[in-house]
Enzyme design. Structure first.
Site, PDB file in Angstrom:
ATOM      1  N   GLY A  74      -0.161   7.621  -7.653  1.00 54.96           N
ATOM      2  CA  GLY A  74       0.517   6.910  -8.724  1.00 54.96           C
ATOM      3  C   GLY A  74      -0.058   5.520  -8.896  1.00 54.96           C
ATOM      4  O   GLY A  74      -0.588   4.938  -7.937  1.00 54.96           O
ATOM      5  N   GLN A 104      -0.467  -3.161 -11.548  1.00 52.49           N
ATOM      6  CA  GLN A 104      -1.483  -3.071 -10.486  1.00 52.49           C
ATOM      7  C   GLN A 104      -2.907  -3.219 -11.006  1.00 52.49           C
ATOM      8  O   GLN A 104      -3.839  -3.370 -10.218  1.00 52.49           O
ATOM      9  CB  GLN A 104      -1.360  -1.741  -9.740  1.00 52.49           C
ATOM     10  CG  GLN A 104      -0.073  -1.634  -8.926  1.00 52.49           C
ATOM     11  CD  GLN A 104      -0.030  -0.334  -8.165  1.00 52.49           C
ATOM     12  OE1 GLN A 104       0.358   0.678  -8.707  1.00 52.49           O
ATOM     13  NE2 GLN A 104      -0.459  -0.357  -6.913  1.00 52.49           N
ATOM     14  N   CYS A 128       0.467   2.056  -0.693  1.00 44.57           N
ATOM     15  CA  CYS A 128       0.386   1.502  -2.039  1.00 44.57           C
ATOM     16  C   CYS A 128      -1.041   1.022  -2.250  1.00 44.57           C
ATOM     17  O   CYS A 128      -1.609   0.368  -1.372  1.00 44.57           O
ATOM     18  CB  CYS A 128       1.363   0.337  -2.177  1.00 44.57           C
ATOM     19  SG  CYS A 128       1.292  -0.473  -3.788  1.00 44.57           S
ATOM     20  N   LEU A 129      -1.613   1.329  -3.407  1.00 46.53           N
ATOM     21  CA  LEU A 129      -3.006   0.944  -3.658  1.00 46.53           C
ATOM     22  C   LEU A 129      -3.194  -0.574  -3.701  1.00 46.53           C
ATOM     23  O   LEU A 129      -4.305  -1.060  -3.552  1.00 46.53           O
ATOM     24  CB  LEU A 129      -3.512   1.584  -4.955  1.00 46.53           C
ATOM     25  CG  LEU A 129      -3.646   3.116  -4.910  1.00 46.53           C
ATOM     26  CD1 LEU A 129      -3.986   3.663  -6.289  1.00 46.53           C
ATOM     27  CD2 LEU A 129      -4.686   3.554  -3.893  1.00 46.53           C
ATOM     28  N   HIS A 165       8.905   4.399  -6.275  1.00 44.07           N
ATOM     29  CA  HIS A 165       7.858   3.427  -5.936  1.00 44.07           C
ATOM     30  C   HIS A 165       7.235   2.842  -7.210  1.00 44.07           C
ATOM     31  O   HIS A 165       7.063   1.616  -7.330  1.00 44.07           O
ATOM     32  CB  HIS A 165       6.785   4.117  -5.077  1.00 44.07           C
ATOM     33  CG  HIS A 165       5.675   3.231  -4.626  1.00 44.07           C
ATOM     34  ND1 HIS A 165       5.486   2.886  -3.298  1.00 44.07           N
ATOM     35  CD2 HIS A 165       4.676   2.598  -5.313  1.00 44.07           C
ATOM     36  CE1 HIS A 165       4.424   2.086  -3.205  1.00 44.07           C
ATOM     37  NE2 HIS A 165       3.919   1.901  -4.409  1.00 44.07           N
ATOM     38  N   GLU A 166       6.911   3.715  -8.173  1.00 41.90           N
ATOM     39  CA  GLU A 166       6.240   3.238  -9.394  1.00 41.90           C
ATOM     40  C   GLU A 166       7.198   2.450 -10.287  1.00 41.90           C
ATOM     41  O   GLU A 166       6.810   1.433 -10.872  1.00 41.90           O
ATOM     42  CB  GLU A 166       5.612   4.400 -10.158  1.00 41.90           C
ATOM     43  CG  GLU A 166       4.522   5.162  -9.388  1.00 41.90           C
ATOM     44  CD  GLU A 166       3.452   4.271  -8.770  1.00 41.90           C
ATOM     45  OE1 GLU A 166       3.122   3.221  -9.341  1.00 41.90           O
ATOM     46  OE2 GLU A 166       2.957   4.636  -7.683  1.00 41.90           O
ATOM     47  N   HIS A 201       7.470  -0.962  -9.114  1.00 46.21           N
ATOM     48  CA  HIS A 201       6.344  -1.808  -9.552  1.00 46.21           C
ATOM     49  C   HIS A 201       6.640  -2.441 -10.913  1.00 46.21           C
ATOM     50  O   HIS A 201       6.281  -3.592 -11.163  1.00 46.21           O
ATOM     51  CB  HIS A 201       5.060  -0.983  -9.692  1.00 46.21           C
ATOM     52  CG  HIS A 201       4.249  -0.902  -8.433  1.00 46.21           C
ATOM     53  ND1 HIS A 201       3.741  -2.013  -7.800  1.00 46.21           N
ATOM     54  CD2 HIS A 201       3.832   0.163  -7.705  1.00 46.21           C
ATOM     55  CE1 HIS A 201       3.058  -1.627  -6.726  1.00 46.21           C
ATOM     56  NE2 HIS A 201       3.107  -0.313  -6.631  1.00 46.21           N
TER      57      HIS A 201
HETATM   58 NI    NI Z   1       2.260   0.952  -5.216  1.00 48.64          NI
END
Ligand code: NI
Length: 169
Positions: A45, A50, A92-93, A134-135, A138
């Protein structure tokens, strides 16, 4: 186009994203770029903040690009109900190399628009439930590090500072 993923503590990650009001080609290009970027990074995701774009747009694909039917585009999403509890490891990226258990609802129902503005509702459980939460976090400027216990959060923040000072973050 593969976009650059920003890392914590880039300020855009902590700001709530702007609601999307125009469902135009620019939005659809952003969605295509988010998919290209998340596949290149081998994530499940990715949210627009991000990549430095403060908009309420996120993409999810649990199949990592293997099954086109699993591509999910969420514009202006919100959790409308949730149930149960999960305590599983997440990454998380925007936090490379950090993995930690966080508490999430086991099942959620979300409401969102697609890239053409059409509203839909969808249920998610287990991994999909966690990805939704999670998304959507963000898009609210909430990072998974702030869903950890204070002890784990401090340990990870220290680990990040160490990597920063070594030039590996
Ligand atoms: Ni993330």
């Amino acid at each position: 186009m593969i976009l650059k993923i920003v890392k914590y503590p880039e300020p855009v990650l902590s700001q709530p994203g702007e609601p999307v009001t125009e469902f135009n080609d620019e939005l659809r290009q952003l969605v295509a770029d988010l998919f290209e970027t998340v596949y290149a990074a081998q994530g499940i995701g990715l949210a627009a903040p991000q990549v430095g774009i403060s908009k309420r747009v996120t993409v999810i694909d649990l199949s990592l690009g293997k099954n086109p039917k699993e591509k999910l585009v969420l514009v202006n999403p919100e959790v409308i109900s949730s149930e149960g509890k999960l305590y599983e490891e997440e990454g998380c990226l925007s936090f490379p190399e950090i993995r930690e258990k966080v508490v999430r609802a086991a099942q959620v129902r979300i409401r969102a628009q697609d890239e053409y503005g059409k509203w839909f509702e969808m249920d998610g459980e287990d991994l999909l439930s966690r990805a939704f939460q999670h998304e959507i976090d963000h898009l609210d400027g909430i990072l998974f590090i702030f869903r950890m216990s204070p002890l784990k959060r401090n340990l990870n923040l220290r680990k990040i500072r160490k990597m920063q000072s070594e030039g590996t973050w």
